[in-house]
Design an enzyme around this catalytic site. Structure first.
Site, PDB file in Angstrom:
ATOM      1  N   TYR A 282      20.960 -46.552  86.087  1.00 10.97           N
ATOM      2  CA  TYR A 282      20.094 -45.704  85.263  1.00 10.97           C
ATOM      3  C   TYR A 282      19.095 -44.967  86.143  1.00 10.97           C
ATOM      4  O   TYR A 282      18.439 -45.576  87.000  1.00 10.97           O
ATOM      5  CB  TYR A 282      19.324 -46.575  84.243  1.00 10.97           C
ATOM      6  CG  TYR A 282      18.261 -45.798  83.504  1.00 10.97           C
ATOM      7  CD1 TYR A 282      18.565 -45.149  82.314  1.00 10.97           C
ATOM      8  CD2 TYR A 282      16.963 -45.673  84.028  1.00 10.97           C
ATOM      9  CE1 TYR A 282      17.604 -44.397  81.651  1.00 10.97           C
ATOM     10  CE2 TYR A 282      16.006 -44.917  83.374  1.00 10.97           C
ATOM     11  CZ  TYR A 282      16.327 -44.290  82.188  1.00 10.97           C
ATOM     12  OH  TYR A 282      15.384 -43.539  81.537  1.00 10.97           O
TER      13      TYR A 282
ATOM     14  N   GLU B 155      17.232 -37.561  82.236  1.00 15.45           N
ATOM     15  CA  GLU B 155      17.850 -38.862  82.392  1.00 15.45           C
ATOM     16  C   GLU B 155      19.324 -38.756  82.773  1.00 15.45           C
ATOM     17  O   GLU B 155      20.035 -37.898  82.255  1.00 15.45           O
ATOM     18  CB  GLU B 155      17.763 -39.554  81.026  1.00 15.45           C
ATOM     19  CG  GLU B 155      17.552 -41.032  81.043  1.00 15.45           C
ATOM     20  CD  GLU B 155      17.360 -41.559  79.621  1.00 15.45           C
ATOM     21  OE1 GLU B 155      16.296 -42.131  79.362  1.00 15.45           O
ATOM     22  OE2 GLU B 155      18.250 -41.386  78.777  1.00 15.45           O
TER      23      GLU B 155
END
Ligand code: GDP
Ligand code: MN
Length: 379
Positions: A101, A189
């Site tokens: 992530y 993201e």
């Protein structure tokens, strides 16, 4: 403003971020054609402005063009968290060995941007943050300095990334930060950033949210602005001409004037309640607007009660009371409503409400206490 994964990926690609080869399709046949052109196993992904698409069945692997057509048939038109899928991204399926992530967002409390890295990618990052915070490495950025190499190394170390990923994330994070800054984002993201079986890093998902107040600086992004991005209740409220913002609590709030409504949210919160929305009926609202406001707030099925807070200036208390009575008689209202009316024609308004099922309150604080108590009993 949110944009779709394929739109975000196009932008990331311009910044040098490796993404899987693919294109967007609006029909099953188009999906099959794209799969045919790609000539490998593809993944068909729902394009909606929400995460958790995988869990909802909105992401499917397809080995052949026929399978891609079937997958697109199933996914197009699907309802994911209230959003209807109108487009699918068809791209080369990644051979996933590990998922990481990478994210940058605005930390309002710290008044800084914050970079986050985790070796536990792919899943809901909020869950990782809540349950295993040690797995999420974080760093606040000084806007004057930006993101430096030593900070990237520290993040990789703190997140315990394996060496190949630790070495590789630098270019991804720098591009992510550049996109974040260039597009006035509140969130950028890559989740997951994947490590493939043959040791490549690639952005398998991409997401970014732009600050609406900066949209005038990005006219080219207007094409991405769709009604679809809005919450369905917000979209309906705006169609009805109401100033409504959905929140995640269970107490509906209606008032006149943005300042009063914001204060009401705070007071309800302080009394232990959780507001379900912001709704400002504005100055001089007539009975019909009041009725529409009640109806709109009740579109949110989480609402267990409504607090009506009216400070009458040009808004007349008797008009508000009439609207409330009309709402009570024409809508099938199952939840308690607390009303605080003060100012112009408040006495007339309160007299009209006498004998109704509405609960009067003399002050904002008393009203907040009453609605919190009433909704708690309902739970
Ligand atoms: P989100 O759940 O809406 O954020 O959608 P993502 O694009 O992040 O995909 C969710 C999950 O689906 C990923 O974490 C992967 O586990 C899986 N997935 C996505 N793309 C691929 C792919 O190309 N190949 C494989 N095998 N799995 C994928
Ligand atoms: Mn994702």
């Amino acid at each position: 403003m949110k944009i779709h994964e394929y739109q975000a990926k196009e932008i990331f690609a311009k910044y040098g971020v490796p993404i899987p080869e693919g294109r967007v399709a609006r029909t099953p046949d188009e999906a099959a054609t794209i799969a045919q052109e790609i000539g490998k196993t593809v993944v068909v992904k729902a394009q909606v402005h929400t995460g958790g698409r995988g869990k909802a069945g909105g992401i499917k692997l397809a080995k052949t063009p026929d399978e891609a057509r079937d997958a697109a048939t199933q996914i197009l038109g699907m309802d994911i968290k209230g959003l209807i899928v109108q487009e699918v991204l068809v791209e080369v399926a990644a051979d996933i060995k590990e998922e990481y992530y990478l994210g940058i967002t605005t930390d309002r409390a710290a008044r800084r941007n914050i970079v986050m890295v985790s070796a536990s990618g792919g899943m809901d990052i909020e869950e990782v943050a809540a349950n295993e915070p040690e797995k999420l490495a974080k760093l606040h950025l000084d806007p004057a300095i930006g993101l430096q190499d030593f900070q990237i190394r520290n993040l990789a170390y703190d997140a315990k990334l394996p060496p190949v990923a630790a070495k590789g994330i630098g270019s991804f994070l720098k591009a992510l930060y550049k996109v974040y800054a260039d597009y006035d984002c509140t969130l950028a993201e890559i989740n997951p950033l994947i490590l493939t079986g043959d040791g490549q890093l690639i952005a398998a998902d991409a997401k970014f949210d732009m600050d609406d107040n900066a949209l005038f600086r990005h006219k080219e992004m207007a094409v991405f602005q769709e009604a679809q991005e809005e919450d369905p209740i917000e979209a309906e409220a705006h169609k009805r001409g109401l100033t409504y913002v959905r929140l995640d609590g269970d107490i509906g709030i209606i008032g006149n004037g943005a300042g009063l409504v914001m204060t009401t949210l705070d007071v309800v919160q302080r009394e232990g309640g959780r507001p379900a929305n912001f709704l400002d009926i504005g100055g001089g609202a007539k009975a019909e607007v009041v009725r529409t406001a009640v109806d709109t707030v009740l579109l949110d099925k989480n609402v267990k009660g409504i607090f009506f807070n009216i400070f009458g200036g040009i808004t007349r208390g008797d008009e508000v009371a009439k609207g409330l009575l009309e709402a009570m008689s024409s809508l099938n209202i199952q939840v308690p409503i607390v009303v605080r009316l003060t100012g112009t024609r408040a006495a007339e308004g309160l007299a009209l409400l006498e004998g109704s099922a509405l609960t009067p309150a003399a002050t904002m604080q008393e009203g907040a206490q009453k609605i919190v108590a009433l909704t708690r009993n309902a739970a």
